[in-house]
Design a protein around this motif. Structure first.
Motif, PDB file in Angstrom:
ATOM      1  N   ILE A 108      28.238  -9.737  21.662  1.00  0.00           N
ATOM      2  CA  ILE A 108      28.040  -8.282  21.722  1.00  0.00           C
ATOM      3  C   ILE A 108      28.042  -7.800  23.164  1.00  0.00           C
ATOM      4  CG2 ILE A 108      26.399  -6.408  21.252  1.00  0.00           C
ATOM      5  CD1 ILE A 108      25.521  -8.003  18.762  1.00  0.00           C
ATOM      6  N   ASN A 109      27.285  -8.500  24.027  1.00  0.00           N
ATOM      7  CA  ASN A 109      27.228  -8.113  25.451  1.00  0.00           C
ATOM      8  C   ASN A 109      28.617  -8.061  26.075  1.00  0.00           C
ATOM      9  OD1 ASN A 109      24.450  -7.877  25.495  1.00  0.00           O
ATOM     10  ND2 ASN A 109      24.100  -9.932  26.283  1.00  0.00           N
ATOM     11  N   GLN A 110      29.404  -9.100  25.828  1.00  0.00           N
ATOM     12  CA  GLN A 110      30.738  -9.180  26.416  1.00  0.00           C
ATOM     13  C   GLN A 110      31.630  -8.043  25.922  1.00  0.00           C
ATOM     14  OE1 GLN A 110      31.891 -11.134  28.741  1.00  0.00           O
ATOM     15  NE2 GLN A 110      34.089 -10.685  28.619  1.00  0.00           N
ATOM     16  N   ALA A 111      31.586  -7.781  24.618  1.00  0.00           N
ATOM     17  CA  ALA A 111      32.497  -6.785  24.035  1.00  0.00           C
ATOM     18  C   ALA A 111      32.175  -5.366  24.476  1.00  0.00           C
ATOM     19  CB  ALA A 111      32.473  -6.886  22.513  1.00  0.00           C
ATOM     20  N   VAL A 112      30.882  -5.008  24.562  1.00  0.00           N
ATOM     21  CA  VAL A 112      30.545  -3.615  24.868  1.00  0.00           C
ATOM     22  C   VAL A 112      30.533  -3.321  26.372  1.00  0.00           C
ATOM     23  CG1 VAL A 112      29.210  -3.338  22.737  1.00  0.00           C
ATOM     24  CG2 VAL A 112      28.027  -3.988  24.851  1.00  0.00           C
ATOM     25  N   THR A 113      30.615  -4.380  27.191  1.00  0.00           N
ATOM     26  CA  THR A 113      30.655  -4.142  28.640  1.00  0.00           C
ATOM     27  C   THR A 113      32.008  -4.492  29.265  1.00  0.00           C
ATOM     28  OG1 THR A 113      29.765  -6.351  29.117  1.00  0.00           O
ATOM     29  CG2 THR A 113      28.181  -4.548  28.908  1.00  0.00           C
TER      30      THR A 113
ATOM     31  N   ASP B   3      40.018  -7.336  25.968  1.00  0.00           N
ATOM     32  CA  ASP B   3      41.162  -7.851  26.715  1.00  0.00           C
ATOM     33  C   ASP B   3      40.672  -8.590  27.967  1.00  0.00           C
ATOM     34  OD1 ASP B   3      43.477  -8.429  28.018  1.00  0.00           O
ATOM     35  OD2 ASP B   3      44.144  -6.346  28.257  1.00  0.00           O
ATOM     36  N   PRO B   4      40.785  -9.917  27.989  1.00  0.00           N
ATOM     37  CA  PRO B   4      40.293 -10.668  29.158  1.00  0.00           C
ATOM     38  C   PRO B   4      41.096 -10.401  30.424  1.00  0.00           C
ATOM     39  CG  PRO B   4      41.517 -12.110  27.675  1.00  0.00           C
ATOM     40  CD  PRO B   4      41.376 -10.795  26.968  1.00  0.00           C
TER      41      PRO B   4
ATOM     42  N   ILE C  55      33.311  -2.635  34.557  1.00  0.00           N
ATOM     43  CA  ILE C  55      33.852  -2.270  33.249  1.00  0.00           C
ATOM     44  C   ILE C  55      35.373  -2.110  33.354  1.00  0.00           C
ATOM     45  CG2 ILE C  55      31.729  -1.142  32.472  1.00  0.00           C
ATOM     46  CD1 ILE C  55      33.007   1.544  33.195  1.00  0.00           C
ATOM     47  N   PRO C  56      36.060  -2.187  32.217  1.00  0.00           N
ATOM     48  CA  PRO C  56      37.519  -2.046  32.261  1.00  0.00           C
ATOM     49  C   PRO C  56      37.946  -0.679  32.799  1.00  0.00           C
ATOM     50  CG  PRO C  56      36.821  -3.023  30.182  1.00  0.00           C
ATOM     51  CD  PRO C  56      35.574  -2.553  30.869  1.00  0.00           C
ATOM     52  N   LYS C  57      39.030  -0.687  33.536  1.00  0.00           N
ATOM     53  CA  LYS C  57      39.605   0.559  34.028  1.00  0.00           C
ATOM     54  C   LYS C  57      40.012   1.408  32.825  1.00  0.00           C
ATOM     55  CE  LYS C  57      43.154   2.316  37.194  1.00  0.00           C
ATOM     56  NZ  LYS C  57      44.298   1.954  38.088  1.00  0.00           N
ATOM     57  N   GLY C  58      39.731   2.695  32.884  1.00  0.00           N
ATOM     58  CA  GLY C  58      40.017   3.589  31.771  1.00  0.00           C
ATOM     59  C   GLY C  58      38.790   3.924  30.946  1.00  0.00           C
TER      60      GLY C  58
ATOM     61  N   LYS D 298      38.111  -0.464  17.713  1.00  0.00           N
ATOM     62  CA  LYS D 298      38.617  -1.836  17.695  1.00  0.00           C
ATOM     63  C   LYS D 298      37.501  -2.817  18.035  1.00  0.00           C
ATOM     64  CE  LYS D 298      42.427  -4.651  19.500  1.00  0.00           C
ATOM     65  NZ  LYS D 298      43.595  -4.681  20.428  1.00  0.00           N
ATOM     66  N   ILE D 299      36.704  -2.467  19.045  1.00  0.00           N
ATOM     67  CA  ILE D 299      35.571  -3.321  19.434  1.00  0.00           C
ATOM     68  C   ILE D 299      34.562  -3.416  18.294  1.00  0.00           C
ATOM     69  CG2 ILE D 299      33.547  -3.462  20.959  1.00  0.00           C
ATOM     70  CD1 ILE D 299      35.335  -2.246  23.177  1.00  0.00           C
ATOM     71  N   ALA D 300      34.268  -2.272  17.662  1.00  0.00           N
ATOM     72  CA  ALA D 300      33.300  -2.255  16.566  1.00  0.00           C
ATOM     73  C   ALA D 300      33.774  -3.121  15.404  1.00  0.00           C
ATOM     74  CB  ALA D 300      33.063  -0.824  16.101  1.00  0.00           C
ATOM     75  N   THR D 301      35.062  -3.026  15.055  1.00  0.00           N
ATOM     76  CA  THR D 301      35.610  -3.838  13.965  1.00  0.00           C
ATOM     77  C   THR D 301      35.525  -5.326  14.298  1.00  0.00           C
ATOM     78  OG1 THR D 301      37.127  -2.081  13.315  1.00  0.00           O
ATOM     79  CG2 THR D 301      37.679  -4.309  12.586  1.00  0.00           C
ATOM     80  N   TYR D 302      35.879  -5.655  15.543  1.00  0.00           N
ATOM     81  CA  TYR D 302      35.797  -7.047  16.003  1.00  0.00           C
ATOM     82  C   TYR D 302      34.364  -7.567  15.888  1.00  0.00           C
ATOM     83  CZ  TYR D 302      35.436 -10.787  19.525  1.00  0.00           C
ATOM     84  OH  TYR D 302      35.161 -11.955  20.189  1.00  0.00           O
ATOM     85  N   LEU D 303      33.411  -6.777  16.343  1.00  0.00           N
ATOM     86  CA  LEU D 303      32.013  -7.206  16.301  1.00  0.00           C
ATOM     87  C   LEU D 303      31.485  -7.277  14.877  1.00  0.00           C
ATOM     88  CD1 LEU D 303      30.526  -5.390  19.435  1.00  0.00           C
ATOM     89  CD2 LEU D 303      31.024  -7.827  19.154  1.00  0.00           C
TER      90      LEU D 303
END
Length: 434
Positions: free
Chosen positions: A211-216, A220-221, A236-239, A390-395
């Protein structure tokens, strides 16, 4: 259960919890095999010549081993010290609460005494304390203690009632043999259970890390990272954007009105009903006039509820099964999404790093908590909506798999606990031959 030998000759004990026992076993009341003493009434003041000593109360008495994390002291007259002092192998039996809950004293403290919410059972020299500890455990699991106490108000296992409790009494040598058998077998079971609990903790840590990794950092690695300016978010990711929570969601916006129809029923969610990510399946129902005064916040489907008292900051859950008929205690903040996907918002609040930011912003000494203004001022990350979803579905997929594994392990723990209880019952009642 492993196949064990049985006794060839049995006799009816005429006790529902005990059933048949071996014919050559005795059946005696506790008053004939032990000295039973009720502890001292709480004394907060020194009468002049008293001494302050540690004592155990009902809350300290847990099955098999006393809990010594919170041992208090009170005043004792000098003549009471000899009468109420604990010795090795004394049994300590809870007089109230879960009546009959019993621990054995192994001199964990140099000296210790006991309050009148505890009965001390000191068995005679021809009896095994540990055998009778196992007996009391079997009694408790069979509901025998509950059956003999009065529940007109608060249940009490008085000294007089405890003296009348009947227990099986094989020869001392056999008692000791049964104790050795049960010590070995239950130790093996306890080790397996401990390993399973450890595995659950590892799985929870894995879920937290995902969860920590996905929401921060997103999914996309290879995404380019920029500094968010917030310690809990880091890069955090650009954008992605960052905003104060008050601009991304509304907090505590709907409150139970004093004009609510008095016979209208609400599901009531209190702090005790919420564990990290989960709400108890069974919740009490309250009409408006019966609802506790602290239950004033309405919740809607999709809302995230977040415990605001530091002790309960991991009490985070999303309202999925209630639409308009639930209220929460004011120990929760109710977060309703504006710029965030409801599931993404929930996972962000559930993340360990966000919880740590809430901890850092909480204030108070005796009752540390975060107030709504400080909570609203915390910064949250806002990816593009499509990426949030997409993140929510993945989690959802990842955490649900871990949750199912945890539930399966918990079911296996439950079966082991049941097996342990059954093994103890069968051994101390003579249903298996040791």
């Amino acid at each position: 259960m492993t196949k064990y030998q049985t006794y060839s000759s049995m006799t009816d004990s005429r006790l529902p919890w005990l059933g048949e026992i071996p014919k050559d076993w005795g059946l005696k009341k506790m008053k004939f095999i032990a000295e039973i003493t009720l502890g001292k009434m709480l004394q907060n003041e020194n009468s002049g010549t008293d001494v302050s000593k540690p004592y155990l109360r009902a809350q300290n008495i847990q099955w098999f081993t006393p809990d010594l994390d919170d041992v208090r002291e009170m005043w004792f007259a000098k003549w009471e010290l000899h009468k109420l002092g604990l010795k090795k192998d004394d049994l300590l039996v809870s007089e109230g609460g879960e009546v009959g809950r019993t621990a054995i004293w192994n001199e964990q403290l140099k000296e210790c005494f006991f309050q009148n919410s505890v009965n001390r059972v000191r068995v005679h020299s021809n009896q095994s304390s540990k055998f009778h500890l196992y007996c009391f455990f079997a009694l408790g699991n069979a509901g025998a203690f509950d059956a003999i106490v009065s529940r007109v108000s608060i249940a009490h296992l008085t000294r007089e009632k405890l003296k009348e409790v009947q227990v099986p009494v094989p020869e001392l040598s056999l008692q000791e043999k049964i104790v050795t058998f049960l010590d070995e077998k239950t130790a093996i079971i306890d080790r397996v259970i401990a390993k399973k609990h450890h595995l659950i903790e590892l799985l929870k840590e894995k879920r937290t890390a995902i969860i920590n990794q996905a929401v921060t950092k997103g999914l996309d690695p290879n995404s380019k990272l920029i500094d968010s300016g917030e310690p809990w978010l880091g890069k955090i990711p650009k954008g992605w954007e960052t905003r104060k929570l008050k601009f991304a969601a509304t907090l505590n916006s709907e409150v139970l009105s004093e004009n609510t129809e008095k016979n209208f029923l609400f599901k009531y969610i209190d702090i005790g009903n919420v564990e990290q990510g989960y709400i108890s399946e069974e919740l009490p129902e309250y009409s408006f006039v019966e609802a506790p005064s602290r239950a004033r916040r309405l919740v809607k489907k999709g809302d995230t509820i977040l415990g605001t008292v530091r002790t309960y900051l991991k009490a985070v859950a999303q309202i999925e099964y209630f639409v308009a008929d639930a209220v929460v205690s004011t120990g929760f903040a109710v977060i309703h999404s504006k710029l965030l996907d409801a599931r993404y918002q929930y996972y962000q609040c559930l993340s360990e790093r966000f919880v740590q930011s809430v901890v850092a912003a909480s204030t108070g000494v005796s009752y540390p908590a975060i107030n709504p203004t400080d909570l609203a001022a915390l910064t949250v990350s806002i990816p593009p909506m499509a990426e949030q979803q997409k993140i929510a579905t993945y989690l959802d997929q990842k955490t649900s798999k871990i949750s199912e594994i945890i539930k399966e392990i918990e079911r296996s723990i439950h079966l082991l606990v049941e097996y342990k209880s059954s093994l103890i019952h069968h051994a101390v009642t003579g249903k298996i031959k040791i």
